[in-house]
Design a protein around this motif. Sequence first.
Motif, PDB file in Angstrom:
ATOM      1  N   LEU A  74       0.815  -1.219   0.000  1.00 32.57           N
ATOM      2  CA  LEU A  74       0.000   0.000   0.000  1.00 32.57           C
ATOM      3  C   LEU A  74       0.851   1.272   0.000  1.00 32.57           C
ATOM      4  O   LEU A  74       0.386   2.327  -0.418  1.00 32.57           O
ATOM      5  CB  LEU A  74      -0.928   0.034   1.222  1.00 32.57           C
ATOM      6  CG  LEU A  74      -2.089  -0.971   1.250  1.00 32.57           C
ATOM      7  CD1 LEU A  74      -3.010  -0.675   2.409  1.00 32.57           C
ATOM      8  CD2 LEU A  74      -2.871  -0.972  -0.052  1.00 32.57           C
ATOM      9  N   PRO A  97       3.507   0.625  -4.276  1.00 30.36           N
ATOM     10  CA  PRO A  97       2.797  -0.290  -5.183  1.00 30.36           C
ATOM     11  C   PRO A  97       3.659  -0.862  -6.310  1.00 30.36           C
ATOM     12  O   PRO A  97       3.141  -1.553  -7.184  1.00 30.36           O
ATOM     13  CB  PRO A  97       1.641   0.556  -5.731  1.00 30.36           C
ATOM     14  CG  PRO A  97       2.028   1.959  -5.487  1.00 30.36           C
ATOM     15  CD  PRO A  97       2.964   1.989  -4.318  1.00 30.36           C
ATOM     16  N   GLY A 108       2.569  -0.640   4.779  1.00 30.27           N
ATOM     17  CA  GLY A 108       2.140  -1.089   3.459  1.00 30.27           C
ATOM     18  C   GLY A 108       1.529  -2.477   3.472  1.00 30.27           C
ATOM     19  O   GLY A 108       1.046  -2.961   2.449  1.00 30.27           O
ATOM     20  N   VAL A 140      -5.326   1.822   4.985  1.00 26.35           N
ATOM     21  CA  VAL A 140      -5.978   1.977   3.676  1.00 26.35           C
ATOM     22  C   VAL A 140      -6.127   3.456   3.345  1.00 26.35           C
ATOM     23  O   VAL A 140      -5.850   3.891   2.229  1.00 26.35           O
ATOM     24  CB  VAL A 140      -7.360   1.279   3.661  1.00 26.35           C
ATOM     25  CG1 VAL A 140      -8.101   1.574   2.364  1.00 26.35           C
ATOM     26  CG2 VAL A 140      -7.197  -0.223   3.857  1.00 26.35           C
ATOM     27  N   ALA A 158      -2.959   5.002   2.040  1.00 26.83           N
ATOM     28  CA  ALA A 158      -2.314   4.324   0.908  1.00 26.83           C
ATOM     29  C   ALA A 158      -1.754   5.359  -0.074  1.00 26.83           C
ATOM     30  O   ALA A 158      -2.350   6.415  -0.285  1.00 26.83           O
ATOM     31  CB  ALA A 158      -3.308   3.424   0.194  1.00 26.83           C
ATOM     32  N   ASN A 182      -4.229  -0.844  -7.567  1.00 27.34           N
ATOM     33  CA  ASN A 182      -4.169  -1.817  -6.467  1.00 27.34           C
ATOM     34  C   ASN A 182      -5.402  -1.689  -5.572  1.00 27.34           C
ATOM     35  O   ASN A 182      -6.018  -2.696  -5.197  1.00 27.34           O
ATOM     36  CB  ASN A 182      -2.888  -1.569  -5.656  1.00 27.34           C
ATOM     37  CG  ASN A 182      -2.582  -2.662  -4.645  1.00 27.34           C
ATOM     38  OD1 ASN A 182      -2.844  -3.844  -4.892  1.00 27.34           O
ATOM     39  ND2 ASN A 182      -2.034  -2.272  -3.503  1.00 27.34           N
ATOM     40  N   LEU A 183      -5.789  -0.460  -5.264  1.00 24.97           N
ATOM     41  CA  LEU A 183      -6.972  -0.249  -4.418  1.00 24.97           C
ATOM     42  C   LEU A 183      -8.226  -0.770  -5.120  1.00 24.97           C
ATOM     43  O   LEU A 183      -9.100  -1.376  -4.492  1.00 24.97           O
ATOM     44  CB  LEU A 183      -7.137   1.235  -4.063  1.00 24.97           C
ATOM     45  CG  LEU A 183      -5.996   1.859  -3.234  1.00 24.97           C
ATOM     46  CD1 LEU A 183      -6.275   3.341  -2.948  1.00 24.97           C
ATOM     47  CD2 LEU A 183      -5.790   1.109  -1.923  1.00 24.97           C
ATOM     48  N   LYS A 236     -10.793   5.592  -0.969  1.00 29.03           N
ATOM     49  CA  LYS A 236     -10.075   5.075   0.205  1.00 29.03           C
ATOM     50  C   LYS A 236     -11.004   4.904   1.396  1.00 29.03           C
ATOM     51  O   LYS A 236     -10.911   3.905   2.122  1.00 29.03           O
ATOM     52  CB  LYS A 236      -8.925   6.018   0.575  1.00 29.03           C
ATOM     53  CG  LYS A 236      -7.780   6.011  -0.422  1.00 29.03           C
ATOM     54  CD  LYS A 236      -6.650   6.843   0.152  1.00 29.03           C
ATOM     55  CE  LYS A 236      -5.627   7.199  -0.897  1.00 29.03           C
ATOM     56  NZ  LYS A 236      -4.586   8.063  -0.342  1.00 29.03           N
TER      57      LYS A 236
END
Length: 330
Positions: A191, A194, A207, A222, A225, A245-246, A274
Motif C-alpha cells: 500500500l 505499489p 504497506g 488503507v 495508501a 491496487n486499491l 479510500k
Amino acid sequence: LDRPRVLSGIQPTAGSFHLGNYLGAVRQWVALQESHDAFYMVVDLHAITVPQDPAELRRNTRIAAAQLLAAGLDPERCTLFVQSHVPEHAQLGWVMNCLTGFGEASRMTQFKDKAAKQGADRASVGLFTYPILQVADILLYQAHQVPVGEDQRQHIELTRDLAERFNGRYGDTFTIPAPYILKETAKIYDLQDPSIKMSKSASTPKGLINLLDEPKATAKKVKSAVTDTDTVIRYDTENKPGVSNLLTIHSSLTGTSIPELEREYEGKMYGALKTDLAEVMVEFVTPFRDRTQEYLDDPETLDSILAKGAEKARAVAAETLATTYDRLGL
Ligand code: ADP
Ligand code: NA
C-alpha cells in the motif's frame, strides 16, 4: 468420486496472514474444495528450514490453521492438516533426496533467493533441499494439480521430473502432477510502495495489511495508501499502480467489477475510494478475526479437526510410502 486431487500448503511463520496471502491463495483454496478432492496443510516442516522459536512456531501453526478455517475451509469438504503430523512427508522426502542430482537441486532459483536473505553461509541444508520436501508433499497424495503462484513453477517441474524418474526406474508409482496457476488470482501490491508485492518480508508495516490486526489500524493504513498526483480513478497499472491496487482489492472483496467501480467513482476524489475501501476492509477483517479467535479459544475443537485431518491424510500418504519402499527394496 472422480474429482481431481489438489494439494497445497502454507507456511505458519508469519502469524497473521496478509491480504495478499488471502486474495492470492487461501480464497482459491476455499473455492477449490467444492470442485476438487483437496488436501491443504500448514507446512511447519518447511518453516524450520530457518531458525524458529519453538513456542512461537507451535502458536503460529495453530493460528494458521485457525485462519484457514475462518477463511472458509470446511473439514467436511477438504482434508486440512499439519505437515509434521504426517511422518511420511519426511520419509518420502529422504527418498526424493536420494533421487535428486546435486546439480539439479542447485538450479532451484527460490533457494538462491532465500539463501541470499539468510546470508549464504548461514543457510541450512534443509533450506537447500526444501524443494525436494515439497516434491514429497505433492507425490505422497498422488495430486493431479498443485495450485501455486508463478514463483513455484520450477518446483512443480522438479516434481514431475522426479516422479517420472522414479516411475521409469521402479515402475509406475506416482501421479505426474500439473501446476495449476490461477489466472484470476489477484496480485496485491504494497500500500505504500505499489511497485512491490505485498509481502511479509519486503513490505513496511504501513504497506502490509495483516488480517489479524486491529480493524481500526487496518482502516488507517488503507486511508493513507500511496496513490499519485492525478485525480482520476482509473485502472491503469502502468501509470496508476496505487489506485489500480486499491481497485483490485475493492473488486476482489466486494465482487463488483473494476469497470463498474470506475463508473461508480467517476468525478470522485481518491479520498472517497479510500474511505469506502477502508469500510469494506473493516467489514471483511472483523468477522475473519473473530472467527479465527473463536477457533483459538476452543483448542479442543481445533485439535480434533487437525487430528482427523492428519488421520485422513495419513491413510493416503502411508499407502504411497509403502508402495515406494516396496519398489525400492526397503
Ligand atoms: P510472502 O510472499 O508474504 O512470504 P508466502 O510466500 O508465504 O507469502 O505466500 C503464501 C501464498 O500467498 C502463496 O501462494 C503466494 O502466491 C500468495 N501471495 C503472497 N503474497 C501475495 C501477493 N502480494 N499477492 C497475491 N498473492 C500473494
Ligand atoms: Na513469496
